[in-house]
Scaffold this active site. Sequence first.
Site, PDB file in Angstrom:
ATOM      1  N   ASP A  25      35.849  20.511 -19.687  1.00 28.19           N
ATOM      2  CA  ASP A  25      36.575  20.083 -20.881  1.00 28.19           C
ATOM      3  C   ASP A  25      36.306  21.038 -22.046  1.00 28.19           C
ATOM      4  O   ASP A  25      35.219  21.606 -22.153  1.00 28.19           O
ATOM      5  CB  ASP A  25      36.135  18.662 -21.262  1.00 28.19           C
ATOM      6  CG  ASP A  25      37.119  17.983 -22.186  1.00 28.19           C
ATOM      7  OD1 ASP A  25      38.243  18.498 -22.350  1.00 28.19           O
ATOM      8  OD2 ASP A  25      36.767  16.933 -22.759  1.00 28.19           O
ATOM      9  N   ARG A  29      40.189  23.299 -27.303  1.00 27.79           N
ATOM     10  CA  ARG A  29      39.442  23.255 -28.568  1.00 27.79           C
ATOM     11  C   ARG A  29      38.688  24.557 -28.813  1.00 27.79           C
ATOM     12  O   ARG A  29      38.565  25.014 -29.951  1.00 27.79           O
ATOM     13  CB  ARG A  29      38.472  22.065 -28.548  1.00 27.79           C
ATOM     14  CG  ARG A  29      39.127  20.747 -28.934  1.00 27.79           C
ATOM     15  CD  ARG A  29      38.279  19.565 -28.555  1.00 27.79           C
ATOM     16  NE  ARG A  29      38.387  19.280 -27.120  1.00 27.79           N
ATOM     17  CZ  ARG A  29      37.757  18.282 -26.524  1.00 27.79           C
ATOM     18  NH1 ARG A  29      36.966  17.490 -27.214  1.00 27.79           N
ATOM     19  NH2 ARG A  29      37.923  18.065 -25.237  1.00 27.79           N
ATOM     20  N   TRP A  30      38.176  25.157 -27.734  1.00 33.13           N
ATOM     21  CA  TRP A  30      37.492  26.446 -27.841  1.00 33.13           C
ATOM     22  C   TRP A  30      38.449  27.492 -28.400  1.00 33.13           C
ATOM     23  O   TRP A  30      38.092  28.279 -29.277  1.00 33.13           O
ATOM     24  CB  TRP A  30      36.978  26.848 -26.467  1.00 33.13           C
ATOM     25  CG  TRP A  30      36.238  28.142 -26.411  1.00 33.13           C
ATOM     26  CD1 TRP A  30      34.891  28.337 -26.546  1.00 33.13           C
ATOM     27  CD2 TRP A  30      36.805  29.452 -26.182  1.00 33.13           C
ATOM     28  NE1 TRP A  30      34.574  29.676 -26.424  1.00 33.13           N
ATOM     29  CE2 TRP A  30      35.734  30.377 -26.197  1.00 33.13           C
ATOM     30  CE3 TRP A  30      38.096  29.919 -25.969  1.00 33.13           C
ATOM     31  CZ2 TRP A  30      35.931  31.740 -26.006  1.00 33.13           C
ATOM     32  CZ3 TRP A  30      38.290  31.289 -25.784  1.00 33.13           C
ATOM     33  CH2 TRP A  30      37.211  32.178 -25.804  1.00 33.13           C
ATOM     34  N   SER A  70      44.337  17.751 -13.304  1.00 26.34           N
ATOM     35  CA  SER A  70      44.473  16.326 -12.990  1.00 26.34           C
ATOM     36  C   SER A  70      45.941  15.935 -12.834  1.00 26.34           C
ATOM     37  O   SER A  70      46.857  16.665 -13.249  1.00 26.34           O
ATOM     38  CB  SER A  70      43.837  15.473 -14.095  1.00 26.34           C
ATOM     39  OG  SER A  70      44.665  15.444 -15.246  1.00 26.34           O
ATOM     40  N   ASN A  73      47.623  15.965 -16.108  1.00 26.85           N
ATOM     41  CA  ASN A  73      47.891  17.247 -16.776  1.00 26.85           C
ATOM     42  C   ASN A  73      49.356  17.657 -16.724  1.00 26.85           C
ATOM     43  O   ASN A  73      49.798  18.500 -17.524  1.00 26.85           O
ATOM     44  CB  ASN A  73      47.037  18.360 -16.169  1.00 26.85           C
ATOM     45  CG  ASN A  73      45.578  18.286 -16.571  1.00 26.85           C
ATOM     46  OD1 ASN A  73      44.703  18.797 -15.881  1.00 26.85           O
ATOM     47  ND2 ASN A  73      45.291  17.631 -17.698  1.00 26.85           N
ATOM     48  N   TRP A  74      50.119  17.067 -15.814  1.00 25.06           N
ATOM     49  CA  TRP A  74      51.554  17.370 -15.759  1.00 25.06           C
ATOM     50  C   TRP A  74      52.261  16.906 -17.040  1.00 25.06           C
ATOM     51  O   TRP A  74      53.387  17.357 -17.326  1.00 25.06           O
ATOM     52  CB  TRP A  74      52.199  16.690 -14.561  1.00 25.06           C
ATOM     53  CG  TRP A  74      51.733  17.193 -13.230  1.00 25.06           C
ATOM     54  CD1 TRP A  74      50.902  16.553 -12.358  1.00 25.06           C
ATOM     55  CD2 TRP A  74      52.068  18.442 -12.607  1.00 25.06           C
ATOM     56  NE1 TRP A  74      50.690  17.320 -11.230  1.00 25.06           N
ATOM     57  CE2 TRP A  74      51.398  18.489 -11.355  1.00 25.06           C
ATOM     58  CE3 TRP A  74      52.869  19.525 -12.981  1.00 25.06           C
ATOM     59  CZ2 TRP A  74      51.505  19.573 -10.493  1.00 25.06           C
ATOM     60  CZ3 TRP A  74      52.979  20.603 -12.119  1.00 25.06           C
ATOM     61  CH2 TRP A  74      52.303  20.620 -10.892  1.00 25.06           C
ATOM     62  N   ARG A 193      29.854  16.674 -17.949  1.00 24.95           N
ATOM     63  CA  ARG A 193      31.114  16.852 -18.681  1.00 24.95           C
ATOM     64  C   ARG A 193      30.833  17.632 -19.953  1.00 24.95           C
ATOM     65  O   ARG A 193      29.932  17.280 -20.717  1.00 24.95           O
ATOM     66  CB  ARG A 193      31.763  15.514 -19.017  1.00 24.95           C
ATOM     67  CG  ARG A 193      33.065  15.709 -19.809  1.00 24.95           C
ATOM     68  CD  ARG A 193      33.927  14.485 -19.884  1.00 24.95           C
ATOM     69  NE  ARG A 193      35.197  14.820 -20.529  1.00 24.95           N
ATOM     70  CZ  ARG A 193      36.326  14.160 -20.361  1.00 24.95           C
ATOM     71  NH1 ARG A 193      36.360  13.122 -19.551  1.00 24.95           N
ATOM     72  NH2 ARG A 193      37.420  14.521 -20.989  1.00 24.95           N
ATOM     73  N   GLU A 212      24.143  10.435 -11.618  1.00 27.56           N
ATOM     74  CA  GLU A 212      23.624  10.626 -12.961  1.00 27.56           C
ATOM     75  C   GLU A 212      24.704  11.304 -13.797  1.00 27.56           C
ATOM     76  O   GLU A 212      25.393  12.199 -13.317  1.00 27.56           O
ATOM     77  CB  GLU A 212      22.378  11.519 -12.935  1.00 27.56           C
ATOM     78  CG  GLU A 212      21.219  10.946 -12.136  1.00 27.56           C
ATOM     79  CD  GLU A 212      20.517   9.815 -12.851  1.00 27.56           C
ATOM     80  OE1 GLU A 212      20.655   9.729 -14.089  1.00 27.56           O
ATOM     81  OE2 GLU A 212      19.840   9.026 -12.186  1.00 27.56           O
TER      82      GLU A 212
END
Length: 284
Positions: A25, A29-30, A70, A73-74, A193, A212
């Site tokens: 993810d 934004r990056w 995913s 994402n379409w 994530r 975890e």
Amino acid sequence: MENTDKIITEETNLVIPEHVALILDGNGRWAKKRGLPRTAGHKQGCVTVEQTVEDAARLGIKYLTVYGFSTENWKRSVEEVGALMQLFRYYLKRLLKIAKSNNVRVKMIGDRTRFDRDIIEGIDTLERETKNNTGMTFVIAVNYGGRDEITRAIRRMTADCKEGRLDSGSVTEQVVSSYLDTADIPDPDLLIRTSGEQRLSNFLLWQLAYSEFYFTPVAWPDFNKKIFLNVSHGKGVTLKVMLKNEIYINQDLQDMCMRLLILHYTLKQERNITNHAKIGRAHV
């Protein structure tokens, strides 16, 4: 520090997770933070994937699963989806070279039927050409959604029941797992994530039941900086953790998100011989 791989995996006797899952993810934004188009973030994210595959293989992780694309994402813009498909075409060829040079087996999960024919052929080629590699298994989830995976599994189970190949009364958790895309893959020990979000986003809903979870604010394109193998010295805050052989590991907290996760997993595995007071005590 020289020969970091050997020091980490042998001298310290760390318990390396067998299977690590990653939600990649923060690409958009990056890019936005740097005044770049979203596609630039996706391109840099692909570079990070390459490095992470190599690092994970050297570290001794047996399975690495990444959430590549995913089913949701379409819904992104036509332009962004088109750019992602072009990147996918390019990196299918790149991944073949990386997999061969690192003895990595590649497996795709998800419903590939929605992709264009050339992409499907590229996926088939990548799996076929790496199926005999004996190192880490790199699993890429494309056009994947946890609910969709379970739905497709139920459809196949229902069809097998109708055809007499499956007795509905004998269905167990193991039987359900055998119908999933990950049938021949152990459940993840750890989920990471990036970019600060703290949700699963429809990823491996069945398989992550006992995993975890670790969430880091680091955006995915920056995740390749000294995360898997490098031991940092002389800057930032360090963490010292006692292992069963009484050797200390000094890590830079700012750069070692993945290492912290592995150390946490290790301590949980060692808690039968190390009390919670020792586990919770950090020495700066």
